[in-house]
Design a protein around this motif. Structure first.
Motif, PDB file in Angstrom:
ATOM      1  N   HIS A 124      34.481  53.462  42.033  1.00 11.12           N
ATOM      2  CA  HIS A 124      34.640  53.952  40.661  1.00 11.12           C
ATOM      3  C   HIS A 124      33.598  53.476  39.661  1.00 11.12           C
ATOM      4  O   HIS A 124      33.476  54.082  38.592  1.00 11.12           O
ATOM      5  N   ALA A 125      32.872  52.411  39.959  1.00 16.10           N
ATOM      6  CA  ALA A 125      31.850  51.934  39.016  1.00 16.10           C
ATOM      7  C   ALA A 125      30.721  52.956  38.956  1.00 16.10           C
ATOM      8  O   ALA A 125      30.385  53.599  39.953  1.00 16.10           O
ATOM      9  N   LYS A 126      30.134  53.095  37.776  1.00 14.60           N
ATOM     10  CA  LYS A 126      29.053  54.064  37.577  1.00 14.60           C
ATOM     11  C   LYS A 126      27.693  53.495  37.980  1.00 14.60           C
ATOM     12  O   LYS A 126      26.692  54.182  37.911  1.00 14.60           O
ATOM     13  N   CYS A 127      27.667  52.225  38.381  1.00 10.21           N
ATOM     14  CA  CYS A 127      26.421  51.594  38.807  1.00 10.21           C
ATOM     15  C   CYS A 127      26.570  51.137  40.262  1.00 10.21           C
ATOM     16  O   CYS A 127      27.684  51.081  40.788  1.00 10.21           O
ATOM     17  N   PRO A 128      25.471  50.799  40.919  1.00 13.87           N
ATOM     18  CA  PRO A 128      25.583  50.252  42.275  1.00 13.87           C
ATOM     19  C   PRO A 128      26.432  48.981  42.271  1.00 13.87           C
ATOM     20  O   PRO A 128      26.363  48.181  41.339  1.00 13.87           O
ATOM     21  N   THR A 129      27.244  48.830  43.304  1.00 16.41           N
ATOM     22  CA  THR A 129      28.126  47.674  43.428  1.00 16.41           C
ATOM     23  C   THR A 129      27.802  46.938  44.717  1.00 16.41           C
ATOM     24  O   THR A 129      27.808  47.527  45.788  1.00 16.41           O
ATOM     25  N   LEU A 130      27.519  45.648  44.578  1.00 16.12           N
ATOM     26  CA  LEU A 130      27.252  44.793  45.729  1.00 16.12           C
ATOM     27  C   LEU A 130      28.519  44.004  46.016  1.00 16.12           C
ATOM     28  O   LEU A 130      29.004  43.257  45.162  1.00 16.12           O
ATOM     29  N   ILE A 131      29.077  44.199  47.206  1.00 21.19           N
ATOM     30  CA  ILE A 131      30.266  43.463  47.621  1.00 21.19           C
ATOM     31  C   ILE A 131      29.812  42.384  48.591  1.00 21.19           C
ATOM     32  O   ILE A 131      29.268  42.686  49.646  1.00 21.19           O
ATOM     33  N   VAL A 132      30.034  41.130  48.204  1.00 23.04           N
ATOM     34  CA  VAL A 132      29.615  40.001  49.027  1.00 23.04           C
ATOM     35  C   VAL A 132      30.824  39.517  49.811  1.00 23.04           C
ATOM     36  O   VAL A 132      31.808  39.051  49.233  1.00 23.04           O
ATOM     37  N   LYS A 133      30.741  39.653  51.127  1.00 24.31           N
ATOM     38  CA  LYS A 133      31.836  39.216  51.986  1.00 24.31           C
ATOM     39  C   LYS A 133      31.788  37.704  52.150  1.00 24.31           C
ATOM     40  O   LYS A 133      30.715  37.106  52.112  1.00 24.31           O
ATOM     41  N   PRO A 134      32.954  37.100  52.372  1.00 25.79           N
ATOM     42  CA  PRO A 134      32.966  35.647  52.579  1.00 25.79           C
ATOM     43  C   PRO A 134      32.295  35.303  53.907  1.00 25.79           C
ATOM     44  O   PRO A 134      32.160  36.168  54.777  1.00 25.79           O
ATOM     45  N   PRO A 135      31.882  34.040  54.066  1.00 27.76           N
ATOM     46  CA  PRO A 135      31.287  33.640  55.337  1.00 27.76           C
ATOM     47  C   PRO A 135      32.258  33.893  56.487  1.00 27.76           C
ATOM     48  O   PRO A 135      33.476  33.877  56.299  1.00 27.76           O
ATOM     49  N   LYS A 136      31.727  34.122  57.657  1.00 38.04           N
ATOM     50  CA  LYS A 136      32.530  34.483  58.828  1.00 38.04           C
ATOM     51  C   LYS A 136      33.690  33.502  59.066  1.00 38.04           C
ATOM     52  O   LYS A 136      34.812  33.911  59.289  1.00 38.04           O
ATOM     53  N   GLU A 137      33.414  32.190  58.996  1.00 35.05           N
ATOM     54  CA  GLU A 137      34.471  31.188  59.291  1.00 35.05           C
ATOM     55  C   GLU A 137      35.583  31.242  58.247  1.00 35.05           C
ATOM     56  O   GLU A 137      36.729  31.019  58.560  1.00 35.05           O
ATOM     57  N   ALA A 138      35.272  31.569  56.987  1.00 37.09           N
ATOM     58  CA  ALA A 138      36.304  31.647  55.950  1.00 37.09           C
ATOM     59  C   ALA A 138      37.174  32.879  56.139  1.00 37.09           C
ATOM     60  O   ALA A 138      38.372  32.838  55.908  1.00 37.09           O
ATOM     61  N   SER A 139      36.579  34.000  56.544  1.00 35.33           N
ATOM     62  CA  SER A 139      37.353  35.230  56.713  1.00 35.33           C
ATOM     63  C   SER A 139      38.284  35.150  57.929  1.00 35.33           C
ATOM     64  O   SER A 139      39.276  35.848  57.997  1.00 35.33           O
TER      65      SER A 139
END
Length: 167
Positions: A149-164
């Protein structure tokens, strides 16, 4: 260029800010002049709910928290927001990056999209809790909503593998 990072009480939002500062900001530092990095925290609005009176023989009465209680809750929310943004601003300062902060009230997913559009943001950065599809469907996902829904590019930063893996 203007970038905005959504900050909440989760470790994932701070990880997203740190990842941005470590990985993207050095490349964008010429494009991001002073004050064009905005840190945003959206707090939920306080809704004083009424509670039914529990005394025998008193029907139809409702108890509402006093204004003292409501003011106390609002003050606590403001202190929490200020502490979160102070921590995030210190992370920026440690990297010699000037940033501004903003506290909003409302639904985080809606407010992040609205303010990023109002401020003509070029890049919105948000963390991801790493929820599976079922949890995301029931709990909702701010990052997923912003991506769509944002009108600008959105960067989604995933948590580090061990945290997820701990979720």
């Amino acid at each position: 260029m203007r970038a905005m990072v959504g900050i909440d009480e989760s470790d994932e939002s701070f990880y997203a800010l740190q990842w941005f500062l470590d990985n993207l900001f050095p490349d964008l530092s010429a494009a991001l002049s002073a004050g064009l990095l905005t840190l945003v925290h959206v707090q939920q609005p306080f809704q004083p709910y009424g509670f039914p009176a529990a005394r025998p023989g008193v029907a139809g009465k409702t108890f509402y928290p006093s204004t003292v209680v409501a003011d106390s809750v609002r003050k606590s929310q403001e202190q929490t927001s200020a502490a979160l943004l102070s921590r995030a601003l210190q992370m920026c300062k440690d990297k010699l990056i000037k940033a501004e902060s903003l506290i909003l009230e409302g639904d985080p997913k809606d407010m992040l999209c609205e303010i990023s559009e109002q401020m003509n943001v070029d890049l919105l950065i948000v963390g991801s809790r790493g929820l599976g599809k079922i949890k995301r469907a029931f709990l909702g996902s701010v990052s997923d909503y912003c991506a769509h829904h944002a009108k600008c590019p959105t960067l989604i930063v995933k948590p580090p593998k061990e945290a997820s893996n701990n979720k």
